[in-house]
Design a protein around this motif. Structure first.
Motif, PDB file in Angstrom:
ATOM      1  N   VAL A 205     -60.707  99.727   9.625  1.00 18.85           N
ATOM      2  CA  VAL A 205     -60.195 100.954  10.252  1.00 18.85           C
ATOM      3  C   VAL A 205     -59.702 101.879   9.142  1.00 18.85           C
ATOM      4  CG1 VAL A 205     -58.596 101.920  11.943  1.00 18.85           C
ATOM      5  CG2 VAL A 205     -59.444  99.582  12.236  1.00 18.85           C
ATOM      6  N   SER A 206     -60.223 103.089   9.091  1.00 23.57           N
ATOM      7  CA  SER A 206     -59.853 104.004   8.021  1.00 23.57           C
ATOM      8  C   SER A 206     -58.441 104.542   8.236  1.00 23.57           C
ATOM      9  CB  SER A 206     -60.832 105.179   7.942  1.00 23.57           C
ATOM     10  OG  SER A 206     -60.639 106.057   9.050  1.00 23.57           O
ATOM     11  N   GLU A 207     -57.811 104.944   7.144  1.00 24.64           N
ATOM     12  CA  GLU A 207     -56.471 105.535   7.243  1.00 24.64           C
ATOM     13  C   GLU A 207     -56.518 106.825   8.055  1.00 24.64           C
ATOM     14  OE1 GLU A 207     -53.519 104.290   6.430  1.00 24.64           O
ATOM     15  OE2 GLU A 207     -54.682 102.490   6.031  1.00 24.64           O
ATOM     16  N   GLU A 208     -57.596 107.565   7.939  1.00 26.69           N
ATOM     17  CA  GLU A 208     -57.739 108.801   8.723  1.00 26.69           C
ATOM     18  C   GLU A 208     -57.720 108.485  10.213  1.00 26.69           C
ATOM     19  OE1 GLU A 208     -60.848 112.559   9.261  1.00 26.69           O
ATOM     20  OE2 GLU A 208     -61.354 110.873   7.957  1.00 26.69           O
ATOM     21  N   THR A 209     -58.444 107.439  10.606  1.00 29.19           N
ATOM     22  CA  THR A 209     -58.471 107.044  12.012  1.00 29.19           C
ATOM     23  C   THR A 209     -57.084 106.616  12.478  1.00 29.19           C
ATOM     24  OG1 THR A 209     -60.787 106.376  11.903  1.00 29.19           O
ATOM     25  CG2 THR A 209     -59.468 105.385  13.656  1.00 29.19           C
ATOM     26  N   ARG A 210     -56.365 105.904  11.642  1.00 28.82           N
ATOM     27  CA  ARG A 210     -55.028 105.434  12.016  1.00 28.82           C
ATOM     28  C   ARG A 210     -54.063 106.593  12.287  1.00 28.82           C
ATOM     29  NH1 ARG A 210     -54.791 100.140  11.473  1.00 28.82           N
ATOM     30  NH2 ARG A 210     -56.132  99.089   9.965  1.00 28.82           N
ATOM     31  N   ARG A 211     -54.229 107.674  11.537  1.00 27.62           N
ATOM     32  CA  ARG A 211     -53.278 108.794  11.643  1.00 27.62           C
ATOM     33  C   ARG A 211     -53.713 109.859  12.637  1.00 27.62           C
ATOM     34  NH1 ARG A 211     -53.720 108.358   5.919  1.00 27.62           N
ATOM     35  NH2 ARG A 211     -55.050 110.221   5.949  1.00 27.62           N
TER      36      ARG A 211
END
Length: 301
Positions: A205-211
């Motif tokens: 899971v990318s950090e962009e997706t998490r945020r």
């Protein structure tokens, strides 16, 4: 509580060496201790199909590559580390849920398919399943990233296993919702993170997706969707859904994991508990607390 770790290293070496005419028998030997995981399937499960569905390596995988990968797992003490993490995790979950009987576990660690681009690149060498009480299957490719996360991966699947064991939450295929699946992924990641920090969170899971608040909002729109055949896109993302013939819904890989962690974090912040404490809390209760705190509402509200 007993933990039986299948000694899969030698079996995988035999699979790498055998010809296609004996491949199926070798796969069945490897997976035979896991057959009980498919007790709900009429008749005997097709263990060769099970292996493939779990992204296990196939007869065309280069022999030397498989041997090197088994070497990497052995040098990393993968089996011992997984057993140690599961032992510690069961103790934590038992202490937090004293009225539950912790399951005895049979655990299979198997190499994934290095020739499968989706497995290697999109989900970055990991496909695991722990949702059937008493059984955990871990399919990996031993990249540095995977080897660093082995304990956390095991704890994630353990949380699922306890949640869906007798005395816990009932997963009814006919009525279960995306909301339950999303919450369970968030709880499992949070449980692993309580011990291993950032290593606890799913690495695909990318950090962009998490945020991304838009990702969270889109997942919330699907929380009441039922029918397990519809879950892929909402939880794993469009790429995985399309691979298995599902319909995309406009979500990146691991969207449900990212949303689940944010939902669980909001719930735990409000209640002051831990993911171990919440192992058997119904998803509806978690969502009722978490969504208002996140400024989100279900589509039927």
């Amino acid at each position: 509580m007993t933990i039986s770790i299948i000694e899969s290293g030698a079996a995988m070496r035999r699979m790498a060496e055998c010809g296609k005419e004996t491949w199926g028998a070798a796969v069945e030997d490897l997976w035979a201790p896991m057959a009980g995981m498919y007790h709900f399937v009429p008749g005997d499960p097709d263990l060769v199909a099970v292996h493939a569905q779990n992204f296990g390596f196939g007869p065309d995988a280069p022999t030397g590559t498989v041997h090197q990968a088994v070497d990497s797992l052995e040098q990393a003490d993968a089996w011992g580390r997984i057993e140690g993490a599961l032992t510690e995790g069961l103790d934590r979950l038992a202490a937090a849920n004293p009225t539950m009987t912790m399951p005895d576990l049979t655990v299979l660690l198997v190499l994934g398919d290095p020739l499968n681009k989706h497995f290697m690149e999109e989900i970055r060498g990991l496909s695991a399943f722990g949702g059937i009480s008493g059984y955990i299957a871990l399919t990996v490719w031993p990249t540095d990233e995977i080897l660093e996360r082995l304990e956390a991966i095991a704890l994630h699947e353990l949380h699922h296993n306890v949640r869906y064991s007798p005395g816990g939450v009932v997963w009814d295929p006919g009525t279960v919702t995306v909301g339950e699946h999303v919450v369970s992924e968030g709880l499992a990641d949070s449980f692993a993170a309580e011990t291993y920090g950032g290593r606890g969170y799913a690495h695909f899971v990318s950090e962009e997706t998490r945020r991304d608040d838009g990702v969270l909002a889109r997942v919330v729109e699907g929380l009441d969707v039922t029918g397990m055949q519809n879950f892929g896109a909402w939880v794993l993302g469009d790429s995985t859904a399309e691979l298995f013939g599902g319909t995309p819904v406009g979500l990146p890989t691991g969207a449900g994991y990212a949303a689940g962690v944010r939902i669980v974090d909001a719930y735990l912040a409000e209640t002051g508990g831990s993911a171990a404490d919440a192992a058997t809390v119904p998803s509806a209760d978690i969502l009722a607390v978490a969504l208002p705190r996140l400024g989100m509402h279900r589509s039927d509200e």
